[in-house]
Design a protein around this motif. Structure first.
Motif, PDB file in Angstrom:
ATOM      1  N   ALA A   1       0.833  -1.204   0.000  1.00  0.00           N
ATOM      2  CA  ALA A   1       0.000   0.000   0.000  1.00  0.00           C
ATOM      3  C   ALA A   1       0.866   1.253   0.000  1.00  0.00           C
ATOM      4  N   HIS A   2       2.001   1.203   0.700  1.00  0.00           N
ATOM      5  CA  HIS A   2       2.859   2.383   0.806  1.00  0.00           C
ATOM      6  C   HIS A   2       3.331   2.844  -0.570  1.00  0.00           C
ATOM      7  N   TYR A   3       3.612   1.883  -1.456  1.00  0.00           N
ATOM      8  CA  TYR A   3       4.158   2.245  -2.761  1.00  0.00           C
ATOM      9  C   TYR A   3       3.108   2.334  -3.855  1.00  0.00           C
ATOM     10  N   THR A   4       1.837   2.041  -3.518  1.00  0.00           N
ATOM     11  CA  THR A   4       0.818   2.186  -4.560  1.00  0.00           C
ATOM     12  C   THR A   4      -0.273   3.160  -4.109  1.00  0.00           C
ATOM     13  N   TRP A   5      -1.127   2.713  -3.170  1.00  0.00           N
ATOM     14  CA  TRP A   5      -2.250   3.564  -2.752  1.00  0.00           C
ATOM     15  C   TRP A   5      -1.763   4.893  -2.178  1.00  0.00           C
ATOM     16  N   TYR A   6      -0.746   4.818  -1.342  1.00  0.00           N
ATOM     17  CA  TYR A   6      -0.322   6.014  -0.625  1.00  0.00           C
ATOM     18  C   TYR A   6       0.944   6.590  -1.232  1.00  0.00           C
ATOM     19  N   GLU A   7       1.167   6.367  -2.514  1.00  0.00           N
ATOM     20  CA  GLU A   7       2.384   6.853  -3.124  1.00  0.00           C
ATOM     21  C   GLU A   7       2.435   8.377  -3.053  1.00  0.00           C
TER      22      GLU A   7
ATOM     23  N   TRP B   1       2.390   4.564   6.052  1.00  0.00           N
ATOM     24  CA  TRP B   1       2.596   3.110   6.054  1.00  0.00           C
ATOM     25  C   TRP B   1       1.341   2.416   6.541  1.00  0.00           C
ATOM     26  N   TRP B   2       0.670   3.066   7.477  1.00  0.00           N
ATOM     27  CA  TRP B   2      -0.466   2.420   8.111  1.00  0.00           C
ATOM     28  C   TRP B   2      -1.650   3.351   8.020  1.00  0.00           C
ATOM     29  N   ASN B   3      -2.713   2.882   7.363  1.00  0.00           N
ATOM     30  CA  ASN B   3      -3.928   3.661   7.314  1.00  0.00           C
ATOM     31  C   ASN B   3      -5.041   2.700   7.704  1.00  0.00           C
ATOM     32  N   PHE B   4      -6.003   3.201   8.511  1.00  0.00           N
ATOM     33  CA  PHE B   4      -6.956   2.230   9.049  1.00  0.00           C
ATOM     34  C   PHE B   4      -7.959   1.769   8.015  1.00  0.00           C
ATOM     35  N   ASP B   5      -7.523   0.824   7.215  1.00  0.00           N
ATOM     36  CA  ASP B   5      -8.389   0.157   6.263  1.00  0.00           C
ATOM     37  C   ASP B   5      -9.102  -0.974   7.006  1.00  0.00           C
TER      38      ASP B   5
END
Lengths: 228, 245
Positions: free
Chosen positions: B114-120, B125-129
């Protein structure tokens, strides 16, 4: 059935009488709630915080006080050495029901007191008092339902006291999310798109279901903890 | 106690055959997952995902495996309460430990992905999904399960009370499935407003994805049976050490 109700009531009234004699749990919980709300107050200062943060802080105080106070229910029996007596004279489900009722009233009292103090000291305005009371009631039911079985579990363990929060908090996440959301709606009143009651319907359903499931599971599992 | 336990005899030749099959199977899956050559293995490029889409072969099967392990662990706890066989407790404990391992692996692979795609471009690093929260809570529950075990001295009592906690925690988890998605937005496929898994995944990826699920469950089975056998041998050794009175 009347026999069972009688037994459960006897366990409850025994606990109530002992509590009124020493007032240990009540006093401790009151002081705990007051002290932690004061801490919150000092930490927040005169800052204007959002309804979500207010609801979150209120429930964190309530959960911690429950984790501190409700563990007593079964540890006290072990300390007084009255476990064997109860095992001989009553069935496990009666003990569970009596303790559950006692814990429920204790949590409900703590909820109401902490809510009152919280509302006055942080000067929170409540738009939907009915929703708030219903949330507190269902929250207290789920909280006491989950805590009573875990209190019986930790009374069997060696470390005891600090163990209860460790076991309790992961299980309470669904409860916490629902009560905080519903409380927040009751503070704020209307949310964009709908009124507070409609927006909280899912949370109230989840709370009712949670309380029902934890109490049912506790009744089924309690005998394995209680009987040696 | 030993007499009460059902026969622990293992069909060793069969076990070795299954182990070999799992090892070969996983080797093929990993090779296929990382293979760049050849047209049919060259995965379709999607904007932003690019080659990280290959994580699908690892991250998702780890979750499926963890769910399967949670069910296995709860099942053995339930059986333990029914009949009190020591082997049931050993199995529930071995499964719980592996649930923690697979849970942490799934969290790490998901978080990095997620760090390198969704949250690029952000530093998240941590999002409350919802799915992430749920996995984290599952890991916490099994952590609490092991803390509880270590607080109980008597083996029989430890097994019984740990089984009660395991089952009690197991019944509260489905509420997370109900509550979490209503309160937190999800970026995972299949969540509200997002296309379902089958709509965004090229059919060619499924040739590796489905075998990967089977492979990871096979890896779990290997580790699990090995831990159970090791625990049984340990128990037998402990029994030998005890002086006969």
């Amino acid at each position: 059935m009347t026999n069972w109700l009688h037994g459960a009531w006897a366990v409850f009234s025994k606990d109530l009488r002992l509590e009124l004699r020493s007032r240990y749990a009540i006093n401790m919980l009151l002081m705990f709630v007051l002290a932690s709300i004061l801490l919150v107050l000092f930490a927040v200062g005169s800052e204007d915080i959002s309804p979500q943060a207010e609801a979150g802080l209120l429930w964190i105080v309530i959960l911690f006080s429950a984790a501190v106070g409700l563990g007593r229910a079964f540890i006290a029996e072990e300390e007084r050495g009255t476990v064997l007596l109860l095992q001989l004279n009553t069935r496990g489900s009666m003990v569970y029901a009596g303790k559950l009722l006692f814990n429920f009233l204790l949590v409900l009292g703590v909820n109401l007191v902490s809510l009152g103090v919280f509302l006055v000291l942080l000067s929170v305005e409540v738009a939907l008092p009915g929703l708030l009371l219903l949330t507190l009631l269902l929250g207290a039911l789920g909280l006491s339902g989950a805590t009573t079985l875990l209190a019986a579990i930790i009374a069997r363990a060696a470390g005891r006291g600090p163990l209860l929060p460790v076991l309790l908090f992961p299980l309470l996440v669904p409860l916490l999310l629902s009560v905080v959301h519903a409380t927040q709606n009751s503070f704020a009143g209307a949310v964009p798109g709908s009124d507070g009651w409609t927006a909280s319907l899912n949370d109230l359903l989840a709370l009712t279901g949670f309380a029902g499931v934890v109490i049912t599971a506790s009744v089924l599992l309690f005998d394995y903890v209680w009987n040696d | 106690m030993e007499a009460k336990t059902p026969s622990a005899a293992v069909n060793v030749p069969l076990y070795r055959k299954i182990r070999l099959a799992v090892v070969v199977w996983m080797t093929v899956v990993v090779l296929a997952a990382f293979s760049f050559g050849g047209l049919w293995l060259n995965i379709p490029r999607i904007n932003m995902l690019e080659h990280t889409a290959r994580n699908l072969y690892f991250h998702v099967p780890m979750w499926f495996t963890m769910m399967a392990i949670a069910i296995v662990s709860a099942y053995h706890s339930f059986r333990y309460l029914q009949n009190g066989h020591v082997i049931r407790d050993v199995r529930a404990r071995a499964a719980a430990l592996l649930a923690v391992v697979f849970g942490i692996l799934g969290l790490v692979t998901g978080s990095v992905w997620a760090h390198y795609t969704w949250y690029e471009g952000t530093n998240i690093w941590w999002n409350f999904d919802p799915k992430q929260s749920m996995a984290a809570i599952q890991v916490l529950i099994y952590g609490a399960y092991f803390v509880l075990r270590s607080a109980l001295d008597d083996p029989e009592k430890r097994a019984r009370i740990a089984a009660v906690y395991n089952l009690f925690a197991f019944v509260t988890v489905p509420f997370l499935l109900y509550v979490l998605p209503r309160q937190q937005d999800s970026l995972h496929p299949g969540a509200e407003g997002n296309p379902a898994f089958s709509d965004i995944t090229h059919p060619i990826m499924r040739f590796v994805f489905y075998p990967a699920i089977i492979g990871f469950i096979g890896v779990f089975w290997l580790l699990y049976t090995q831990r159970v056998r090791a625990a049984q041998i340990q128990q037998r050794l402990d029994a030998l050490d005890e002086p006969e009175l």
